[in-house]
Design a protein around this motif. Structure first.
Motif, PDB file in Angstrom:
ATOM      1  N   LEU A 271      -1.185  -1.824  -3.504  1.00  0.00           N
ATOM      2  CA  LEU A 271      -2.274  -2.792  -3.418  1.00  0.00           C
ATOM      3  C   LEU A 271      -2.880  -2.831  -2.025  1.00  0.00           C
ATOM      4  O   LEU A 271      -4.107  -2.762  -1.863  1.00  0.00           O
ATOM      5  CB  LEU A 271      -1.772  -4.190  -3.817  1.00  0.00           C
ATOM      6  N   ALA A 272      -2.036  -2.922  -1.004  1.00  0.00           N
ATOM      7  CA  ALA A 272      -2.547  -2.999   0.366  1.00  0.00           C
ATOM      8  C   ALA A 272      -3.241  -1.707   0.779  1.00  0.00           C
ATOM      9  O   ALA A 272      -4.327  -1.733   1.370  1.00  0.00           O
ATOM     10  CB  ALA A 272      -1.404  -3.317   1.332  1.00  0.00           C
TER      11      ALA A 272
ATOM     12  N   VAL B 225      -5.434   6.329  -2.792  1.00  0.00           N
ATOM     13  CA  VAL B 225      -3.989   6.518  -2.688  1.00  0.00           C
ATOM     14  C   VAL B 225      -3.509   7.455  -3.795  1.00  0.00           C
ATOM     15  O   VAL B 225      -3.688   7.166  -4.984  1.00  0.00           O
ATOM     16  CB  VAL B 225      -3.253   5.163  -2.760  1.00  0.00           C
ATOM     17  N   ILE B 226      -2.900   8.555  -3.390  1.00  0.00           N
ATOM     18  CA  ILE B 226      -2.437   9.586  -4.321  1.00  0.00           C
ATOM     19  C   ILE B 226      -0.919   9.645  -4.244  1.00  0.00           C
ATOM     20  O   ILE B 226      -0.354  10.052  -3.228  1.00  0.00           O
ATOM     21  CB  ILE B 226      -3.047  10.960  -3.968  1.00  0.00           C
TER      22      ILE B 226
ATOM     23  N   ASP C 106      -5.020   5.610  -7.031  1.00  0.00           N
ATOM     24  CA  ASP C 106      -5.568   4.254  -6.946  1.00  0.00           C
ATOM     25  C   ASP C 106      -6.572   4.173  -5.814  1.00  0.00           C
ATOM     26  O   ASP C 106      -6.488   4.923  -4.842  1.00  0.00           O
ATOM     27  CB  ASP C 106      -4.443   3.241  -6.695  1.00  0.00           C
ATOM     28  N   GLY C 107      -7.522   3.242  -5.932  1.00  0.00           N
ATOM     29  CA  GLY C 107      -8.504   3.037  -4.884  1.00  0.00           C
ATOM     30  C   GLY C 107      -9.815   3.741  -5.181  1.00  0.00           C
ATOM     31  O   GLY C 107      -9.960   4.474  -6.166  1.00  0.00           O
ATOM     32  N   ASP C 108     -10.767   3.525  -4.308  1.00  0.00           N
ATOM     33  CA  ASP C 108     -12.113   4.087  -4.452  1.00  0.00           C
ATOM     34  C   ASP C 108     -12.065   5.604  -4.299  1.00  0.00           C
ATOM     35  O   ASP C 108     -11.491   6.126  -3.333  1.00  0.00           O
ATOM     36  CB  ASP C 108     -13.013   3.476  -3.370  1.00  0.00           C
ATOM     37  N   ALA C 109     -12.686   6.304  -5.220  1.00  0.00           N
ATOM     38  CA  ALA C 109     -12.677   7.768  -5.186  1.00  0.00           C
ATOM     39  C   ALA C 109     -13.392   8.322  -3.963  1.00  0.00           C
ATOM     40  O   ALA C 109     -13.172   9.482  -3.585  1.00  0.00           O
ATOM     41  CB  ALA C 109     -13.313   8.328  -6.456  1.00  0.00           C
TER      42      ALA C 109
END
Length: 270
Positions: free
Chosen positions: A46-47, A54-55, A20-23
């Protein structure tokens, strides 16, 4: 909503991984505790994904990651993390793990610090428990199979959560119990053997990565004293104590996320 997990082929096998999140954001790997899956980190995604890639991954022997014959070792579990990073094209990452996952983080700090930007070791210890009880638990689940895992799941709330939390949040407790009940007995036993064999107390001084230690003030498994002993051994380590038992990220999710994000912001800016 977080992204669904996918199967990631690595040099160590095909692991169940969620990203999740920007690569392009800094990478943060989250390692689960014994008897759980990557879903344990759902309250944090989420945070954390606002600032990090986030992996999450299921540790070997857990979920839909490889269940290879045991015993496992923390060298193997640590190499699994490095293989996941390699497969995702990540050179350096921060790592946060709880309990068994935290001990994997210690192994990485000792043996693969060049791949780490920051390290958070939560509800863990440099030596978790003693060899005998771990071997007994491994033998029990191997002999009794799924019924043995259900027995462990029935008793888990007393180890994982304070009574007050268990009463107030029964759905969270039940979800955690179902993770444990669903773990493959061989995978669980093999991780028990890894925990029984590993002692990193004399290696802590080799950790040069900025390190945060998180403890729960009501944790009966890995105590505040365990965290204080790690702090004494790891140069410059910081310690945060949360009002929680063993799975502090589930019991105090906001405080856990805030402590982790505050630490990472400082560590990565240094």
């Amino acid at each position: 909503m977080s992204n669904p997990p996918t199967a990631l082929a690595t040099a160590q096998g095909t692991f169940r991984v969620a990203v999740d999140g920007d690569a392009t954001a800094p990478a943060l790997v989250l390692g689960n505790s014994l008897g759980t899956t990557l879903e344990m980190w759902e309250p944090q995604v989420l945070a954390l994904s606002q600032a990090f890639r986030v992996i999450r991954y299921d540790t070997r022997g857990h979920g839909d990651s490889p269940v290879t014959p045991g015993p496992y070792s923390f060298e193997e579990l640590g190499q699994d993390v490095l293989a996941v990073l390699d497969a995702l094209g990540v050179d350096k990452a921060s790592f946060c793990g709880i309990s068994m996952g935290g001990h994997t983080g210690l192994w990485l700090g000792v043996h693969a610090g060049h791949r780490l930007q920051a390290l958070a070791v939560c509800n863990s210890a440099a030596r978790i428990g003693a060899l005998g009880p771990w071997m007994e638990r491994a033998a029990m689940v191997r002999s009794s199979g799924a019924a043995g895992m259900r027995t462990l799941a029935d008793s888990a709330p007393g180890r994982w959560f304070t009574p007050e939390f268990a009463q107030a949040q029964p759905a969270v407790v039940q979800a955690a119990q179902e993770w444990l009940a669903g773990i493959d007995p061989e995978g669980y036993a093999a991780c028990c053997e890894a925990l029984g064999a590993s002692d990193l107390r004399n290696a802590l001084g080799r950790i040069a990565t900025p390190t945060l230690l998180v403890a729960g003030d009501a944790d009966p498994v890995t105590t505040v004293a365990d965290a204080e002993a790690m702090q004494a051994g790891i140069p410059g380590a910081r310690l945060v104590v949360l009002p929680a038992s063993h799975l502090s990220n589930l019991e105090t999710p906001q405080a856990f996320s805030a402590a982790l994000l505050g630490f990472l912001a400082g560590a990565l800016a240094a």
